[in-house]
Enzyme design. Structure first.
Site, PDB file in Angstrom:
ATOM      1  N   ASP A 336      14.342 -50.433  44.254  1.00 42.03           N
ATOM      2  CA  ASP A 336      14.872 -49.082  44.107  1.00 42.03           C
ATOM      3  C   ASP A 336      16.360 -49.034  44.460  1.00 42.03           C
ATOM      4  O   ASP A 336      16.813 -49.684  45.399  1.00 42.03           O
ATOM      5  CB  ASP A 336      14.086 -48.141  45.030  1.00 42.03           C
ATOM      6  CG  ASP A 336      14.485 -46.698  44.867  1.00 42.03           C
ATOM      7  OD1 ASP A 336      14.357 -46.185  43.751  1.00 42.03           O
ATOM      8  OD2 ASP A 336      14.932 -46.086  45.860  1.00 42.03           O
ATOM      9  N   GLU A 365      16.320 -51.629  39.710  1.00 43.92           N
ATOM     10  CA  GLU A 365      16.678 -50.342  39.132  1.00 43.92           C
ATOM     11  C   GLU A 365      18.203 -50.264  38.988  1.00 43.92           C
ATOM     12  O   GLU A 365      18.920 -49.974  39.935  1.00 43.92           O
ATOM     13  CB  GLU A 365      16.192 -49.190  40.025  1.00 43.92           C
ATOM     14  CG  GLU A 365      16.518 -47.830  39.414  1.00 43.92           C
ATOM     15  CD  GLU A 365      16.400 -46.686  40.408  1.00 43.92           C
ATOM     16  OE1 GLU A 365      16.261 -45.533  39.952  1.00 43.92           O
ATOM     17  OE2 GLU A 365      16.461 -46.923  41.625  1.00 43.92           O
TER      18      GLU A 365
END
Length: 411
Positions: A336, A365
């Site tokens: 993330d 990400e």
């Protein structure tokens, strides 16, 4: 020929080890400007005596709005290569393009020493080696709180009914949990799913769980470690892989580490775990998100940013990453906010997790051009948001013309 449009860079997405003994070599030219591109190549040390040993015509692989992209696959029996591009227009006029730029189309320049691009030695270990199983995997993303309620005893107080006619709000709870996923594994298998990507499942206060309270515990509204172990086991029985979400850019406001900072201020042990500009951190300083005395994810005061360059923080997070591999046999990590964490952390992360499971898959990400993370020493892949946005804009929103869509996909 538009010379300013010609571009190549060695040891990049324009020249890289594709498979053992095979290189992909690419070059960019102005769209519809070049008729033919020929790659001259060979061992740089043989070149000194005998010049280039081979040549191969390149294929126009794709085009976007401004450029053509040419590609060729070269098999390399030797462990190094020197190469030069020959570019020709429709009339057969051309140039040579190498490490010194564009030069006249003469035999002397073809034979000249020092103008060829070089990969001095091709090291297999430097290649971006993606686990072989990934290309056959169909991923299904699950937001656990909203997928299925398998154990009503875990449902948070105030949760809404699943069949509520009113559209859900961003802060609503519905009671989804890990048992709900287990109950639907046969359904997912029948869909053809072979990989599950689970949004965060660790202890947190929100429905989305990106504000981690404890990385070593399953959120109590989702179940516990025993239930998660059962999920992994049942998924594996159906040949379904498990990917977890690593939220390492920031931690939750209610985490023990951040609460210690709020209580003890500049005193150890956690003050250097974060990016704090001013002590003490008081309630009045939290009123304006853009003037917070510490760095956060976006301007979210409840998600303080971790200092991943701090050795203690790094060791802690790497222990989290390896714990779930060693104890629960997961196959992949999704990272993330990966673009806001230092590159050195991700290099060390890769070494740590692959030491535990060499065929583990790492996907980051990244919302923009991702090449710095894809050199073979950090991620195997990224979540391709530009691709998905182009697909949605064209097929769902119908905002784009066909020509623009094709250009974006090719780019």
């Amino acid at each position: 020929m538009e010379l300013t449009a010609i571009y190549h860079r060695q040891e990049s997405e324009y020249a890289y080890l594709y498979k053992e003994g095979q290189l992909h070599i690419r070059i960019r030219t102005k769209k519809n400007d070049v008729q033919q591109v020929i790659l001259h190549y060979g061992d740089p040390f043989i070149f000194i005596e005998d010049k280039y040993e081979a040549k191969k015509e390149m294929t126009k692989a794709t085009s976007d709005a401004l450029f053509d992209y040419w590609q060729v696959t070269v098999s390399v029996d030797f462990a190094r290569i020197q190469y030069l591009f020959e570019l020709l227009d429709e009339e057969g006029q051309g140039i040579f393009y190498g490490d010194k730029g564009c030069v006249e189309h003469t035999q002397e320049n073809l034979d000249a020493e020092g103008n060829g691009f070089k990969l001095p030695y091709i090291h297999e270990i430097d290649g971006c080696q993606v686990p072989s199983w990934v290309s056959n995997t169909v991923w299904y993303q699950i937001f656990p709180e909203r997928f299925a309620n398998g154990n009503p005893n875990l449902t948070p107080d105030g949760a809404r009914e699943w069949d509520a006619a009113i559209a859900p709000n961003r802060d609503d709870f519905f009671g989804g949990d890990l048992q709900g996923i287990i109950d639907h594994l046969d359904y997912l298998k029948d869909l053809g799913i072979t990989g599950l990507y689970l949004c965060p499942i660790f202890e947190a206060t929100t429905n989305h769980k990106y504000d981690t309270t404890d990385y070593f515990e399953i959120d109590r509204h989702f179940g516990d470690k025993e239930v998660f172990a059962n999920l992994v086991e049942e998924a594996h029985k159906r040949c379904i892989k498990i990917m977890l979400d690593a939220v390492f850019n920031h931690i939750g406001y209610q985490s023990a580490q951040w609460q210690d900072v709020l209580k003890n201020g500049e005193n150890p042990p956690y003050k250097d775990w974060f990016h704090i500009q001013e002590f003490p951190i008081t309630e009045d300083k939290l009123q304006n998100p853009r003037e917070l005395p510490y760095h956060t994810f976006a301007f979210a005061s409840y998600m303080p940013k971790l200092n991943t360059a701090n050795p203690e923080v790094k060791d802690y997070l790497l222990s989290v990453a390896t714990y779930w591999i060693e104890n629960f046999d997961i196959e992949a990590w999704r990272l993330d906010v990966a673009n806001e964490i230092d590159h050195q952390f991700w290099k060390d992360f890769r070494k740590a997790v692959l030491a535990k499971k060499p065929d583990l898959y790492i996907s980051g990400e990244i919302w923009h051009t991702s090449q710095p993370w894809l050199k073979g020493d950090e991620f195997h892949a990224v979540m391709n948001y530009p691709l998905s946005e182009s697909i949605k804009d064209y097929f769902l929103r119908q905002h784009k013309k066909t020509e623009q869509f094709i250009s974006e996909i090719n780019s």
